[in-house]
Motif scaffolding. Structure first.
Motif, PDB file in Angstrom:
ATOM      1  N   LEU A 156       8.357  -7.710  -8.479  1.00  0.00           N
ATOM      2  CA  LEU A 156       7.829  -6.656  -9.359  1.00  0.00           C
ATOM      3  C   LEU A 156       7.678  -5.314  -8.640  1.00  0.00           C
ATOM      4  O   LEU A 156       6.773  -4.536  -8.942  1.00  0.00           O
ATOM      5  N   TYR A 157       8.554  -5.042  -7.708  1.00  0.00           N
ATOM      6  CA  TYR A 157       8.430  -3.835  -6.894  1.00  0.00           C
ATOM      7  C   TYR A 157       8.458  -2.571  -7.752  1.00  0.00           C
ATOM      8  O   TYR A 157       7.518  -1.766  -7.750  1.00  0.00           O
ATOM      9  N   ALA A 158       9.534  -2.400  -8.500  1.00  0.00           N
ATOM     10  CA  ALA A 158       9.665  -1.206  -9.324  1.00  0.00           C
ATOM     11  C   ALA A 158       8.657  -1.194 -10.467  1.00  0.00           C
ATOM     12  O   ALA A 158       8.129  -0.150 -10.843  1.00  0.00           O
ATOM     13  N   VAL A 159       8.369  -2.372 -11.025  1.00  0.00           N
ATOM     14  CA  VAL A 159       7.405  -2.471 -12.123  1.00  0.00           C
ATOM     15  C   VAL A 159       6.017  -2.028 -11.663  1.00  0.00           C
ATOM     16  O   VAL A 159       5.314  -1.294 -12.362  1.00  0.00           O
ATOM     17  N   ALA A 160       5.627  -2.476 -10.480  1.00  0.00           N
ATOM     18  CA  ALA A 160       4.318  -2.086  -9.946  1.00  0.00           C
ATOM     19  C   ALA A 160       4.248  -0.584  -9.724  1.00  0.00           C
ATOM     20  O   ALA A 160       3.238   0.064 -10.024  1.00  0.00           O
ATOM     21  N   ALA A 161       5.334  -0.001  -9.197  1.00  0.00           N
ATOM     22  CA  ALA A 161       5.357   1.446  -8.967  1.00  0.00           C
ATOM     23  C   ALA A 161       5.248   2.206 -10.281  1.00  0.00           C
ATOM     24  O   ALA A 161       4.516   3.204 -10.382  1.00  0.00           O
ATOM     25  N   LEU A 162       5.964   1.752 -11.299  1.00  0.00           N
ATOM     26  CA  LEU A 162       5.913   2.419 -12.598  1.00  0.00           C
ATOM     27  C   LEU A 162       4.521   2.308 -13.218  1.00  0.00           C
ATOM     28  O   LEU A 162       4.020   3.268 -13.821  1.00  0.00           O
ATOM     29  N   ALA A 163       3.891   1.153 -13.066  1.00  0.00           N
ATOM     30  CA  ALA A 163       2.547   0.958 -13.613  1.00  0.00           C
ATOM     31  C   ALA A 163       1.549   1.911 -12.960  1.00  0.00           C
ATOM     32  O   ALA A 163       0.715   2.528 -13.632  1.00  0.00           O
ATOM     33  N   ALA A 188       0.832  -1.203   0.000  1.00  0.00           N
ATOM     34  CA  ALA A 188       0.000   0.000   0.000  1.00  0.00           C
ATOM     35  C   ALA A 188       0.868   1.255   0.000  1.00  0.00           C
ATOM     36  O   ALA A 188       0.581   2.232  -0.701  1.00  0.00           O
ATOM     37  N   GLY A 189       1.949   1.239   0.781  1.00  0.00           N
ATOM     38  CA  GLY A 189       2.850   2.385   0.822  1.00  0.00           C
ATOM     39  C   GLY A 189       3.496   2.639  -0.528  1.00  0.00           C
ATOM     40  O   GLY A 189       3.625   3.792  -0.963  1.00  0.00           O
ATOM     41  N   PHE A 242      -0.927  -1.504  -6.125  1.00  0.00           N
ATOM     42  CA  PHE A 242      -1.125  -2.390  -4.982  1.00  0.00           C
ATOM     43  C   PHE A 242      -1.462  -3.804  -5.454  1.00  0.00           C
ATOM     44  O   PHE A 242      -0.938  -4.792  -4.925  1.00  0.00           O
ATOM     45  N   GLY A 243      -2.344  -3.911  -6.450  1.00  0.00           N
ATOM     46  CA  GLY A 243      -2.743  -5.226  -6.939  1.00  0.00           C
ATOM     47  C   GLY A 243      -1.576  -6.008  -7.520  1.00  0.00           C
ATOM     48  O   GLY A 243      -1.414  -7.202  -7.239  1.00  0.00           O
ATOM     49  N   LEU A 244      -0.751  -5.347  -8.326  1.00  0.00           N
ATOM     50  CA  LEU A 244       0.412  -6.020  -8.903  1.00  0.00           C
ATOM     51  C   LEU A 244       1.387  -6.477  -7.824  1.00  0.00           C
ATOM     52  O   LEU A 244       1.900  -7.593  -7.860  1.00  0.00           O
ATOM     53  N   ARG A 245       1.641  -5.595  -6.869  1.00  0.00           N
ATOM     54  CA  ARG A 245       2.582  -5.941  -5.794  1.00  0.00           C
ATOM     55  C   ARG A 245       2.043  -7.081  -4.940  1.00  0.00           C
ATOM     56  O   ARG A 245       2.770  -8.007  -4.587  1.00  0.00           O
ATOM     57  N   TYR A 246       0.757  -7.043  -4.636  1.00  0.00           N
ATOM     58  CA  TYR A 246       0.144  -8.101  -3.825  1.00  0.00           C
ATOM     59  C   TYR A 246       0.208  -9.440  -4.548  1.00  0.00           C
ATOM     60  O   TYR A 246       0.566 -10.460  -3.947  1.00  0.00           O
ATOM     61  N   MET A 247      -0.138  -9.454  -5.827  1.00  0.00           N
ATOM     62  CA  MET A 247      -0.112 -10.699  -6.582  1.00  0.00           C
ATOM     63  C   MET A 247       1.316 -11.221  -6.724  1.00  0.00           C
ATOM     64  O   MET A 247       1.542 -12.435  -6.710  1.00  0.00           O
TER      65      MET A 247
END
Length: 213
Positions: free
Chosen positions: A150-157, A97-98, A184-189
């Motif tokens: 996918l930390y950075a990928v999720a942030a970029l998305a 979430a952060g 959040f969804g990408l990071r959670y998955m």
């Protein structure tokens, strides 16, 4: 919109400060070290963003609330580490979430300062991952945000959704929430299913061959 961005920034700061404090306690730092790492993890991304877009002094330096939530996260973790550690799954969710909150807030702030869409998306990503990168560097680790889940990928998305919404002149609040939801969804998955991008196999194989010699 300014009030929403401030709230998102402060919540994201607390969450990432918590992750920094957890890392510091695991490394057996003293209270001062825990608070320093807590502040660094919680605010490095936002400070970097503000410096790059010319918003000086950075909000994390000019507004005492950023220091306050960072210290609060550090103190809670220092004295209640066992409790926080038992809440590993909720902590991972709050970390996701952060990341989402920082990424969309960073992109919105960059757009507000007149940056072009591509740079606004990149700065949104940097805002999201900057604190985690500095946290890992300070404890001499390869930044996890660059190689896992996918930390950075999720942030970029998430930041990209904000930018596209701005280009299409959609309501900023709606696009901010949509971007945060996607991130959040990408990071959670990724956490749940252990999703990763392809690894540079050639480098790994060469390193393994050298180690066997």
């Amino acid at each position: 919109m300014h009030a929403l961005l401030l709230v998102l920034d402060l919540i994201g700061t607390f969450v990432f400060a918590l992750s920094g404090a957890l890392t510091a306690v695991r490394r057996q730092l003293d209270l001062f070290g825990v608070l320093v790492l807590s502040f660094a993890a919680g605010n490095a991304g936002g400070i970097t963003r503000d410096v790059l877009i010319g918003a000086t002094p950075p909000a994390a330096i000019a507004d005492w609330r950023y220091l306050g939530v960072s210290v609060l996260a550090g103190v809670i973790t220092f004295y209640r580490y066992a409790t926080i550690e038992r809440l590993r799954n909720p902590v991972q969710l709050t970390d996701a979430a952060g990341l989402a909150l920082f990424a969309v807030a960073g992109a919105q702030k960059a757009l507000a300062f007149g940056l072009n869409p591509a740079m606004a998306a990149l700065l949104g990503m940097l805002t999201g991952i900057g604190g985690g990168m500095l946290r890992d560097v300070l404890v001499t680790e390869i930044p996890t945000v660059l190689r896992a889940d996918l930390y950075a990928v999720a942030a970029l998305a998430g930041a990209a959704v904000v930018v596209v919404g701005s280009l299409l002149q959609l309501p900023p609040t709606a696009t901010t929430l949509a971007g945060a939801g996607l991130c959040f969804g990408l990071r959670y998955m990724a956490i749940r299913h252990r999703w990763h991008l392809p690894v540079a196999r050639y480098v790994v194989e060469e390193s393994s061959r050298d180690a066997r010699k």
